[in-house]
Scaffold this motif. Structure first.
Motif, PDB file in Angstrom:
ATOM      1  N   ILE A 179     -22.115  41.513  48.763  1.00 37.01           N
ATOM      2  CA  ILE A 179     -21.696  42.750  49.419  1.00 37.01           C
ATOM      3  C   ILE A 179     -20.181  42.755  49.591  1.00 37.01           C
ATOM      4  CG2 ILE A 179     -21.743  43.998  51.628  1.00 37.01           C
ATOM      5  CD1 ILE A 179     -24.748  43.144  51.813  1.00 37.01           C
ATOM      6  N   HIS A 180     -19.644  41.650  50.093  1.00 32.42           N
ATOM      7  CA  HIS A 180     -18.193  41.563  50.324  1.00 32.42           C
ATOM      8  C   HIS A 180     -17.421  41.671  49.011  1.00 32.42           C
ATOM      9  CE1 HIS A 180     -14.554  40.425  52.451  1.00 32.42           C
ATOM     10  NE2 HIS A 180     -14.314  39.535  51.507  1.00 32.42           N
ATOM     11  N   SER A 181     -17.876  40.952  47.998  1.00 27.79           N
ATOM     12  CA  SER A 181     -17.122  40.940  46.743  1.00 27.79           C
ATOM     13  C   SER A 181     -17.237  42.245  45.965  1.00 27.79           C
ATOM     14  CB  SER A 181     -17.555  39.760  45.867  1.00 27.79           C
ATOM     15  OG  SER A 181     -18.913  39.853  45.507  1.00 27.79           O
ATOM     16  N   GLU A 182     -18.344  42.953  46.099  1.00 28.53           N
ATOM     17  CA  GLU A 182     -18.521  44.216  45.377  1.00 28.53           C
ATOM     18  C   GLU A 182     -18.096  45.439  46.180  1.00 28.53           C
ATOM     19  OE1 GLU A 182     -19.604  44.992  42.255  1.00 28.53           O
ATOM     20  OE2 GLU A 182     -19.958  42.929  41.622  1.00 28.53           O
ATOM     21  N   ALA A 183     -18.095  45.332  47.529  1.00 27.48           N
ATOM     22  CA  ALA A 183     -17.876  46.551  48.326  1.00 27.48           C
ATOM     23  C   ALA A 183     -16.908  46.375  49.488  1.00 27.48           C
ATOM     24  CB  ALA A 183     -19.226  47.055  48.844  1.00 27.48           C
ATOM     25  N   ARG A 184     -16.107  45.303  49.509  1.00 29.01           N
ATOM     26  CA  ARG A 184     -15.138  45.206  50.599  1.00 29.01           C
ATOM     27  C   ARG A 184     -14.176  46.384  50.480  1.00 29.01           C
ATOM     28  NH1 ARG A 184     -13.809  41.547  46.902  1.00 29.01           N
ATOM     29  NH2 ARG A 184     -11.669  41.462  46.116  1.00 29.01           N
ATOM     30  N   GLY A 185     -13.796  46.923  51.586  1.00 24.54           N
ATOM     31  CA  GLY A 185     -12.970  48.130  51.586  1.00 24.54           C
ATOM     32  C   GLY A 185     -13.798  49.400  51.659  1.00 24.54           C
ATOM     33  N   PHE A 244     -19.078  50.781  56.188  1.00 27.53           N
ATOM     34  CA  PHE A 244     -20.248  49.971  56.495  1.00 27.53           C
ATOM     35  C   PHE A 244     -21.458  50.507  55.724  1.00 27.53           C
ATOM     36  CE2 PHE A 244     -24.017  49.123  59.188  1.00 27.53           C
ATOM     37  CZ  PHE A 244     -24.007  47.736  59.116  1.00 27.53           C
ATOM     38  N   LEU A 245     -21.638  51.834  55.692  1.00 27.38           N
ATOM     39  CA  LEU A 245     -22.755  52.445  54.964  1.00 27.38           C
ATOM     40  C   LEU A 245     -22.699  52.079  53.482  1.00 27.38           C
ATOM     41  CD1 LEU A 245     -25.201  54.379  55.304  1.00 27.38           C
ATOM     42  CD2 LEU A 245     -23.665  56.225  54.622  1.00 27.38           C
ATOM     43  N   GLY A 246     -21.503  52.094  52.914  1.00 22.08           N
ATOM     44  CA  GLY A 246     -21.338  51.723  51.513  1.00 22.08           C
ATOM     45  C   GLY A 246     -21.682  50.268  51.256  1.00 22.08           C
ATOM     46  N   GLN A 247     -21.384  49.406  52.215  1.00 19.78           N
ATOM     47  CA  GLN A 247     -21.720  47.995  52.078  1.00 19.78           C
ATOM     48  C   GLN A 247     -23.229  47.778  52.216  1.00 19.78           C
ATOM     49  OE1 GLN A 247     -19.113  45.157  54.062  1.00 19.78           O
ATOM     50  NE2 GLN A 247     -17.498  46.702  54.104  1.00 19.78           N
ATOM     51  N   VAL A 248     -23.854  48.487  53.141  1.00 19.96           N
ATOM     52  CA  VAL A 248     -25.319  48.406  53.279  1.00 19.96           C
ATOM     53  C   VAL A 248     -25.973  48.879  51.982  1.00 19.96           C
ATOM     54  CG1 VAL A 248     -27.344  49.317  54.495  1.00 19.96           C
ATOM     55  CG2 VAL A 248     -25.291  48.689  55.795  1.00 19.96           C
ATOM     56  N   ALA A 249     -25.420  49.921  51.380  1.00 19.38           N
ATOM     57  CA  ALA A 249     -25.975  50.457  50.139  1.00 19.38           C
ATOM     58  C   ALA A 249     -25.969  49.417  49.024  1.00 19.38           C
ATOM     59  CB  ALA A 249     -25.198  51.702  49.719  1.00 19.38           C
ATOM     60  N   VAL A 250     -24.904  48.641  48.916  1.00 22.03           N
ATOM     61  CA  VAL A 250     -24.852  47.582  47.896  1.00 22.03           C
ATOM     62  C   VAL A 250     -25.916  46.523  48.193  1.00 22.03           C
ATOM     63  CG1 VAL A 250     -23.441  45.677  46.997  1.00 22.03           C
ATOM     64  CG2 VAL A 250     -22.465  47.972  47.219  1.00 22.03           C
ATOM     65  N   GLY A 251     -26.068  46.153  49.456  1.00 19.60           N
ATOM     66  CA  GLY A 251     -27.133  45.213  49.828  1.00 19.60           C
ATOM     67  C   GLY A 251     -28.508  45.762  49.499  1.00 19.60           C
ATOM     68  N   GLU A 279     -17.449  39.507  58.798  1.00 24.39           N
ATOM     69  CA  GLU A 279     -18.576  39.814  59.688  1.00 24.39           C
ATOM     70  C   GLU A 279     -19.262  41.121  59.295  1.00 24.39           C
ATOM     71  OE1 GLU A 279     -21.416  39.176  62.410  1.00 24.39           O
ATOM     72  OE2 GLU A 279     -19.852  37.746  61.859  1.00 24.39           O
ATOM     73  N   THR A 280     -18.498  42.090  58.807  1.00 27.35           N
ATOM     74  CA  THR A 280     -19.088  43.365  58.390  1.00 27.35           C
ATOM     75  C   THR A 280     -20.074  43.154  57.242  1.00 27.35           C
ATOM     76  OG1 THR A 280     -17.094  44.533  59.084  1.00 27.35           O
ATOM     77  CG2 THR A 280     -18.568  45.713  57.605  1.00 27.35           C
ATOM     78  N   ALA A 281     -19.740  42.276  56.321  1.00 29.14           N
ATOM     79  CA  ALA A 281     -20.640  41.996  55.201  1.00 29.14           C
ATOM     80  C   ALA A 281     -21.943  41.365  55.700  1.00 29.14           C
ATOM     81  CB  ALA A 281     -19.960  41.093  54.179  1.00 29.14           C
ATOM     82  N   TYR A 282     -21.847  40.480  56.691  1.00 27.84           N
ATOM     83  CA  TYR A 282     -23.062  39.890  57.266  1.00 27.84           C
ATOM     84  C   TYR A 282     -23.903  40.948  57.987  1.00 27.84           C
ATOM     85  CZ  TYR A 282     -21.853  35.043  56.247  1.00 27.84           C
ATOM     86  OH  TYR A 282     -21.593  33.857  55.611  1.00 27.84           O
ATOM     87  N   ARG A 283     -23.241  41.841  58.719  1.00 29.16           N
ATOM     88  CA  ARG A 283     -23.981  42.907  59.410  1.00 29.16           C
ATOM     89  C   ARG A 283     -24.644  43.834  58.398  1.00 29.16           C
ATOM     90  NH1 ARG A 283     -21.656  46.619  62.430  1.00 29.16           N
ATOM     91  NH2 ARG A 283     -19.615  46.404  61.520  1.00 29.16           N
ATOM     92  N   ALA A 284     -23.936  44.134  57.300  1.00 34.16           N
ATOM     93  CA  ALA A 284     -24.499  44.995  56.247  1.00 34.16           C
ATOM     94  C   ALA A 284     -25.696  44.310  55.581  1.00 34.16           C
ATOM     95  CB  ALA A 284     -23.427  45.341  55.218  1.00 34.16           C
ATOM     96  N   GLU A 312     -25.318  34.376  50.443  1.00 36.42           N
ATOM     97  CA  GLU A 312     -25.162  34.963  49.111  1.00 36.42           C
ATOM     98  C   GLU A 312     -25.204  36.487  49.167  1.00 36.42           C
ATOM     99  OE1 GLU A 312     -26.558  31.980  45.687  1.00 36.42           O
ATOM    100  OE2 GLU A 312     -28.208  32.900  46.796  1.00 36.42           O
ATOM    101  N   LEU A 313     -26.105  37.038  49.957  1.00 38.42           N
ATOM    102  CA  LEU A 313     -26.181  38.492  50.072  1.00 38.42           C
ATOM    103  C   LEU A 313     -24.904  39.041  50.690  1.00 38.42           C
ATOM    104  CD1 LEU A 313     -27.869  41.016  49.560  1.00 38.42           C
ATOM    105  CD2 LEU A 313     -28.972  40.647  51.782  1.00 38.42           C
ATOM    106  N   ALA A 314     -24.408  38.390  51.731  1.00 42.71           N
ATOM    107  CA  ALA A 314     -23.143  38.819  52.338  1.00 42.71           C
ATOM    108  C   ALA A 314     -21.985  38.674  51.344  1.00 42.71           C
ATOM    109  CB  ALA A 314     -22.862  38.017  53.609  1.00 42.71           C
ATOM    110  N   ARG A 315     -22.004  37.618  50.542  1.00 43.13           N
ATOM    111  CA  ARG A 315     -20.931  37.401  49.546  1.00 43.13           C
ATOM    112  C   ARG A 315     -20.919  38.496  48.480  1.00 43.13           C
ATOM    113  NH1 ARG A 315     -18.089  32.817  49.668  1.00 43.13           N
ATOM    114  NH2 ARG A 315     -18.905  31.122  50.948  1.00 43.13           N
TER     115      ARG A 315
END
Length: 194
Positions: free
Chosen positions: A89-95, A98-105, A145-150, A84-87
């Protein structure tokens, strides 16, 4: 995607992807009844004590290597909360970077720790009206995979927002309340606020 339980010891006050794994395993066994947060608080310690007592381990509430090994052999986690956390992140910050995706998480985890929001990752993500991607169906997209890493980075304490509770895209945001909040930092296309 299941994360391995390492040989390190986990104790009260720790926040990490390994605590999330621990909580999901304890929950699946019926020892942990609180929201999955990735934070090792008093409820996690109590659940560990119950597990340790049931399996003849030293009862101290610390998830040492023996406790983690026994738990790992006993049950595999569902990892639904990490998904769910990866989802989100992916749905709100794909594109985003990586730092921006971590920030959403990090915003999700900051909300879990805030008294203003629900006290589990799942409840924060699904709180009505909070994330447009949940409302419009993008949350159902399979994370990369980037969303999972974030997600793992955020769970392990990375917070490039230094405590933000909200974020928005200033180009697409339509709610005036979002733009009136105190700005902490801009990362990529998102502005992070408190």
């Amino acid at each position: 995607m299941a994360l391995p339980v390492s040989a390190q010891s986990l104790s009260q006050g720790t926040q990490s992807d390994q605590v999330l794994d621990l909580q999901e395993r304890l929950s699946a066994l019926g020892y942990f009844h609180a929201g999955i947060t990735g934070y090792y608080g008093s409820q996690t310690k109590s659940a560990v004590k119950k597990f340790q007592a049931s399996y003849g381990l030293t009862v101290d509430g610390e998830a040492d290597s023996l406790t983690l090994s026994k738990l790992k052999k006993t049950i595999s986690p569902k990892q639904s909360v990490l998904d769910e956390l990866a989802r989100i992140i992916h749905s709100e910050a794909r594109g985003e970077s990586f730092l921006g995706q971590v920030a959403v998480g990090a915003v999700i985890l900051n909300r879990v720790q805030s008294e203003q929001f629900p006290d589990s990752i799942t409840e924060v993500i699904h709180q009505p009206g909070q994330f447009s991607s949940v409302d419009d169906g993008q949350f159902a997209l399979k994370p990369n995979e980037t969303a999972y890493r974030a997600a793992a980075a955020a769970l392990n304490g990375a917070d490039p927002t230094t405590g933000a509770l909200y974020f928005y895209n200033p180009v697409t945001a339509t709610a005036s309340w979002s733009k009136s909040r105190i700005k902490k930092i801009a990362i990529g296309h998102h502005t992070f606020t408190i």
